[in-house]
Design a protein around this motif. Sequence first.
Motif, PDB file in Angstrom:
ATOM      1  N   LYS A  14      59.188  37.504  54.652  1.00 16.44           N
ATOM      2  CA  LYS A  14      58.395  36.694  55.589  1.00 16.44           C
ATOM      3  C   LYS A  14      57.422  37.582  56.372  1.00 16.44           C
ATOM      4  O   LYS A  14      56.256  37.232  56.571  1.00 16.44           O
ATOM      5  N   PHE A  15      57.900  38.744  56.807  1.00 16.84           N
ATOM      6  CA  PHE A  15      57.068  39.698  57.540  1.00 16.84           C
ATOM      7  C   PHE A  15      55.874  40.106  56.682  1.00 16.84           C
ATOM      8  O   PHE A  15      54.732  40.119  57.149  1.00 16.84           O
ATOM      9  N   ASN A  16      56.142  40.390  55.420  1.00 19.94           N
ATOM     10  CA  ASN A  16      55.084  40.771  54.480  1.00 19.94           C
ATOM     11  C   ASN A  16      54.043  39.659  54.358  1.00 19.94           C
ATOM     12  O   ASN A  16      52.841  39.916  54.362  1.00 19.94           O
ATOM     13  N   THR A  17      54.494  38.422  54.289  1.00 17.97           N
ATOM     14  CA  THR A  17      53.588  37.276  54.204  1.00 17.97           C
ATOM     15  C   THR A  17      52.739  37.179  55.472  1.00 17.97           C
ATOM     16  O   THR A  17      51.526  36.995  55.402  1.00 17.97           O
ATOM     17  N   SER A  20      50.050  39.888  55.621  1.00 18.51           N
ATOM     18  CA  SER A  20      49.284  40.090  54.383  1.00 18.51           C
ATOM     19  C   SER A  20      47.781  39.873  54.517  1.00 18.51           C
ATOM     20  O   SER A  20      47.031  40.387  53.705  1.00 18.51           O
ATOM     21  N   ASN A  21      47.324  39.155  55.538  1.00 17.88           N
ATOM     22  CA  ASN A  21      45.871  38.999  55.650  1.00 17.88           C
ATOM     23  C   ASN A  21      45.218  40.267  56.185  1.00 17.88           C
ATOM     24  O   ASN A  21      43.996  40.387  56.177  1.00 17.88           O
ATOM     25  N   VAL A  24      45.902  42.174  61.454  1.00 19.73           N
ATOM     26  CA  VAL A  24      46.969  41.955  62.420  1.00 19.73           C
ATOM     27  C   VAL A  24      47.250  43.230  63.212  1.00 19.73           C
ATOM     28  O   VAL A  24      46.868  44.319  62.806  1.00 19.73           O
ATOM     29  N   GLN A  25      47.932  43.065  64.332  1.00 24.13           N
ATOM     30  CA  GLN A  25      48.371  44.198  65.142  1.00 24.13           C
ATOM     31  C   GLN A  25      49.774  44.559  64.673  1.00 24.13           C
ATOM     32  O   GLN A  25      50.745  43.901  65.035  1.00 24.13           O
ATOM     33  N   LEU A  26      49.849  45.579  63.854  1.00 22.39           N
ATOM     34  CA  LEU A  26      51.118  46.012  63.269  1.00 22.39           C
ATOM     35  C   LEU A  26      51.501  47.349  63.891  1.00 22.39           C
ATOM     36  O   LEU A  26      50.766  48.330  63.745  1.00 22.39           O
ATOM     37  N   ILE A  27      52.621  47.380  64.588  1.00 20.55           N
ATOM     38  CA  ILE A  27      53.008  48.577  65.330  1.00 20.55           C
ATOM     39  C   ILE A  27      54.364  49.105  64.873  1.00 20.55           C
ATOM     40  O   ILE A  27      55.358  48.379  64.860  1.00 20.55           O
ATOM     41  N   ILE A  40      54.485  51.147  56.871  1.00 14.04           N
ATOM     42  CA  ILE A  40      53.817  50.004  56.256  1.00 14.04           C
ATOM     43  C   ILE A  40      52.311  50.202  56.415  1.00 14.04           C
ATOM     44  O   ILE A  40      51.838  50.623  57.483  1.00 14.04           O
ATOM     45  N   GLU A  41      51.571  49.902  55.356  1.00 10.60           N
ATOM     46  CA  GLU A  41      50.120  50.059  55.367  1.00 10.60           C
ATOM     47  C   GLU A  41      49.509  49.375  56.589  1.00 10.60           C
ATOM     48  O   GLU A  41      49.919  48.273  56.956  1.00 10.60           O
ATOM     49  N   GLN A  42      48.563  50.034  57.214  1.00  9.15           N
ATOM     50  CA  GLN A  42      47.827  49.551  58.388  1.00  9.15           C
ATOM     51  C   GLN A  42      48.619  49.604  59.689  1.00  9.15           C
ATOM     52  O   GLN A  42      48.106  49.202  60.728  1.00  9.15           O
TER      53      GLN A  42
END
Length: 113
Positions: A14-17, A20-21, A24-27, A40-42
């Motif tokens: 679900k997190f990957n989904t 996936s765009n 996003v703010q991925l920390i 994780i990428e980005q």
Amino acid sequence: MKSQEGVTNVDSEKFNTLISNGNVQLIDVRTPKEYREAHIEQAVNVDFFSKDFSEQLGGFNSDEPVYIYCRSGKRSGKSVAQFQKAGFRQIYNLDGGILGWISAELPVEESEE
């Protein structure tokens, strides 16, 4: 892990989904050493143990959802209070952390530094 208001614990798929765009703010709240080994990428590394962790969160947009993870889910779970204090209302925590992500055979990157 109990769910707190504004916090959603999600599994790796679900997190990957959700991320996936790409916009996003991925920390990643692990240490820089852990981050370099695999992330994780980005993802942006903001070390939960750094003295200015809360200040660093101010550099992100609290009006937008934030996606957080650590090694196993414990540190990111503990960091939720700091994110909430910084004004974040939509927090997605990766259940099982990067260990769960890797065991779900999802991609990770390494850093050279």
